[in-house]
Design an enzyme around this catalytic site. Structure first.
Site, short mmCIF file in Angstrom:
data_model
loop_
_atom_site.label_atom_id
_atom_site.label_comp_id
_atom_site.label_asym_id
_atom_site.label_seq_id
_atom_site.Cartn_x
_atom_site.Cartn_y
_atom_site.Cartn_z
N HIS A 59 -76.36 71.43 18.95
CA HIS A 59 -76.32 71.86 20.30
C HIS A 59 -74.75 71.02 20.66
O HIS A 59 -74.59 70.69 21.85
CB HIS A 59 -77.28 71.19 21.43
CG HIS A 59 -78.55 71.79 20.99
ND1 HIS A 59 -78.92 73.22 21.47
CD2 HIS A 59 -79.61 71.37 20.17
CE1 HIS A 59 -80.10 73.28 20.90
NE2 HIS A 59 -80.68 71.99 20.33
N SER A 118 -45.71 70.18 21.01
CA SER A 118 -45.38 70.77 22.48
C SER A 118 -44.18 70.72 22.86
O SER A 118 -43.42 69.91 22.78
CB SER A 118 -46.58 70.33 23.43
OG SER A 118 -45.79 70.60 24.71
N LYS A 148 -48.31 65.66 21.98
CA LYS A 148 -49.17 66.53 21.35
C LYS A 148 -48.98 66.69 19.76
O LYS A 148 -47.85 66.80 19.35
CB LYS A 148 -48.94 68.00 22.22
CG LYS A 148 -49.46 67.83 23.76
CD LYS A 148 -50.81 68.23 24.02
CE LYS A 148 -50.91 69.62 23.85
NZ LYS A 148 -52.21 70.17 24.24
N GLU A 187 -56.49 77.28 15.02
CA GLU A 187 -56.83 78.16 16.19
C GLU A 187 -56.35 79.62 15.64
O GLU A 187 -57.28 80.42 16.18
CB GLU A 187 -55.90 77.65 17.31
CG GLU A 187 -56.21 76.28 18.23
CD GLU A 187 -55.45 75.89 19.09
OE1 GLU A 187 -55.46 76.19 19.99
OE2 GLU A 187 -54.02 75.48 18.66
#
Ligand code: ARG
Length: 488
Positions: A186, A307, A313, A320
Site C-alpha cells: 500500500h 527544468s 530540478k 516517466e
C-alpha cells in the site's frame, strides 16, 4: 534496435492539389493492371488515401521478397514454372531488394501494398516471367506470411533487449545484496527487504515476459504460404519446402485459418502489453525513488533533464516516458482486438489495420526497453537513505511478533496484538521500536527480555528471512547466481 527502411519515395495517385472526394477519378486514371480485367475505371481519389498500405507495409519488404524467392524456387522444383523463369525471378527480386534497401525504389500508392509494388517493379525488370510468380498464392497468404516473419524478428529483438535488462538488474542485485530498504505494501513501510531482492523481483517478471514472447513465437511459427486466397490451390505445390526455406517449423494446417487469423499479432501485443506494464511499474518506482522525499537512488545526467525555470530540478523524464508509453502498447492490443472481433472468415480488408498499431507497439517497446537498460545500468542506490527509511514506519514490527511466537510460544494472533500495543507506544513517544526501554516493553508483556532488541534491527530482520525466495542477502546472492544460469 528495429530498423525501419527509409520512406524512399511514395508516389500518390491523387492529382497534386486535388481535393480528396468521392468523385470517381476517371480522368487519366486507369483500372489496375493487377486486376483490371473486369474493371473499366480507376478508383476514387479518396481510395488513394484509404486503400493503400504501402506507406507502412514497406517495412516488411525484405520478408516479402524472401517469401517470393522461396515460393518461386518451389514452383520451379515442382515443375510449375520453368527454371529459366525461376532464375529471372530470383535475379529480379535481388535487384528490387537492393533498390529498396538503398532507398532508390519509388513506392506507388496506386499499387496499394508491398506485394504489388514488388511484383510491378519485377515486371518492369524481367518482363512476363514476373507474372508467373503469383501462381498458386495470393496476397492473403503472402501478407500473413510476411507479417509473421516480421513479428518473429521483432520477438527476437525484444528478447535480446529483455535479456540485457535482466543482466543489468542482476548486476544491481549483486552489488546491493546487503543494502537494506523498506519493503512496501500500500506504499506504506511494511517489512525491511534488500535492494538486491527488489531488483531480483523484476528479473523474475522480465523472465516471464520473455517466456510469453517465446511461447508466442512457437505458435506463430507455422507458414501460411500456399494457402492461397483462402481455399488452397490446385497446383502441386510443396508447402513443406517453402515453410522450411523461410524458417518456419512447418505449414499451417488449414488454409482458411491461415489467411484469416491474426492471433499471432494479438499474442505478441498481449505479451508486449504485459511487458510494458512491468516496465511502467518499474519506472513508477524510479520516479518515486528519485524524489527528494525518497532519495533512494540517483540517476546521472544521462537519463534526467533539468527544468527551464526551476534550477534545482532533476526530472526523471526517461522513466516517466516509459511509464507513459506503456499506454500506446496496451492501446495497440485493444485496437487490434476490437478490429478483429467481428470479422467473418476469411480475409477482410479490415485486417490491413493490423500493421500500424503493431509496428508502433514494437518500436515503443524497443525504445522503452533500451531506456530501462540504460537507467538500471546508470542508477546508484543510496544505501544510507535506504537504510534510514527502513528504520522508519516500524518496519520490524512483524519481526517482533515472530520473536514473541518463537521465544514465548505465543499464538501468532496474540503476538500480533501485543506488537500492536508496542507500536502504539512508540508512536506516542515518537521513537523507533528499538528505542523503547525494556521496562516499557515489559509493561506490555512481562516475559519480554532484552534479547528482543536483536530482531528490531532491520539488517538482522532481512538476514533472518532465509526461506526460499526470501530477502536475506545470502538468498539474493544465490538467486542472482541462479538467474544468471537460467536467463543469461
Ligand atoms: N495490403 C493487404 C493487407 O495489408 C494485403 C492483402 C490484400 N488482400 C486483398 N485481397 N485485398 O492486409
Amino acid at each position: 534496435m528495429i530498423t525501419k527502411p527509409d520512406q524512399s519515395t511514395i508516389q500518390s495517385n491523387a492529382q497534386p492539389g486535388a481535393q480528396p472526394g468521392a468523385q470517381p477519378n476517371s480522368a487519366g486514371s486507369q483500372a489496375s493492371t493487377m486486376w483490371g480485367g473486369r474493371f473499366r475505371d480507376g478508383p476514387s481519389q479518396v481510395m488513394d488515401q484509404i486503400n493503400p498500405s504501402i506507406d507502412f507495409d514497406q517495412r516488411f519488404y525484405a520478408q516479402d521478397i524472401a517469401g517470393s524467392r522461396a515460393h518461386a524456387a518451389m514452383l520451379v522444383a515442382q515443375g510449375i514454372i520453368s527454371a529459366k523463369d525461376g532464375a529471372d525471378i530470383a535475379r529480379g527480386l535481388d535487384q528490387v531488394e537492393q533498390e529498396i534497401t538503398e532507398g532508390r525504389f519509388t513506392f506507388s500508392r496506386a499499387l496499394e501494398d508491398i506485394h504489388m509494388n514488388v511484383e510491378a517493379r519485377l515486371a518492369t525488370l524481367i518482363g512476363d516471367a514476373a507474372g508467373r510468380m503469383h501462381t498458386a498464392r495470393s496476397r492473403n497468404d503472402q501478407v500473413a506470411t510476411d507479417f509473421k516473419m516480421w513479428v518473429r524478428g521483432a520477438i527476437d529483438n525484444i528478447d535480446a533487449g529483455l535479456k540485457a535488462l535482466q543482466a543489468a538488474l542482476i548486476d544491481q542485485a549483486e552489488a546491493n545484496a546487503d543494502v537494506v530498504m523498506p519493503g512496501f505494501t500500500h506504499l506504506q513501510a511494511a517489512q525491511p527487504v534488500t535492494f538486491g531482492h527488489h531488483m531480483m523481483a523484476y528479473v523474475e517478471m522480465i523472465g516471464r515476459d520473455r517466456g510469453r514472447f517465446a511461447d508466442c513465437r512457437v505458435r506463430l511459427n507455422e507458414c501460411p504460404l500456399g494457402s492461397a486466397a483462402l481455399a488452397g490451390t490446385s497446383f502441386p505445390i510443396d508447402r513443406d519446402a517453402t515453410a522450411a526455406a523461410l524458417g518456419f517449423s512447418g505449414p499451417t494446417a488449414n488454409s482458411l485459418d491461415a489467411v484469416s487469423d491474426r492471433d499471432f499479432a494479438l499474442e505478441f501485443l498481449a505479451a508486449a502489453s504485459i511487458t510494458a506494464m512491468h516496465l511502467s511499474r518499474f519506472s513508477e518506482e524510479i520516479v518515486n525513488w528519485m524524489s527528494a522525499q525518497f532519495q533512494f537512488i540517483t540517476l546521472s545526467d544521462s537519463f534526467t533533464t533539468g527544468s527551464s525555470i526551476m534550477p534545482q530540478k532533476r526530472n526523471p523524464d526517461a522513466a516517466e516516458l516509459v511509464r507513459g508509453k506503456s499506454g500506446r502498447v496496451i492501446g495497440a492490443l485493444t485496437a487490434l482486438l476490437v478490429m478483429m472481433k467481428g470479422l467473418p472468415l476469411a480475409f477482410c480488408k479490415d485486417m490491413q489495420e493490423d500493421k500500424e498499431p503493431l509496428f508502433d507497439a514494437a518500436d515503443t517497446l524497443d525504445v522503452c526497453i533500451a531506456a530501462c537498460v540504460g537507467m538500471v545500468t546508470d542508477m546508484r542506490a543510496n544505501a544510507p537513505a535506504l537504510r534510514q527509511a527502513a528504520e522508519l514506519g516500524f518496519a520490524t514490527a512483524t519481526d517482533l511478533a515472530d520473536w514473541l511466537v518463537r521465544s514465548l510460544d505465543m499464538p501468532f494472533r496474540n503476538a500480533h496484538h501485543v506488537t500492536g500495543a508496542v507500536v502504539k507506544l512508540a508512536e506516542q513517544r515518537g521513537c523507533k521500536l528499538d528505542e523503547l526501554d525494556l521496562p516499557a516493553l515489559q509493561a506490555i508483556e512481562p516475559r519480554i527480555t532484552d534479547a528482543v532488541y536483536a530482531v528490531l534491527d532491520p539488517a538482522r530482520s532481512v538476514s533472518s528471512r532465509t526461506s526460499f525466495g526470501g530477502t536475506a542477502p545470502a538468498n539474493v546472492r544465490a538467486a542472482a547466481a541462479a538467474a544468471r544460469a537460467r536467463f543469461l
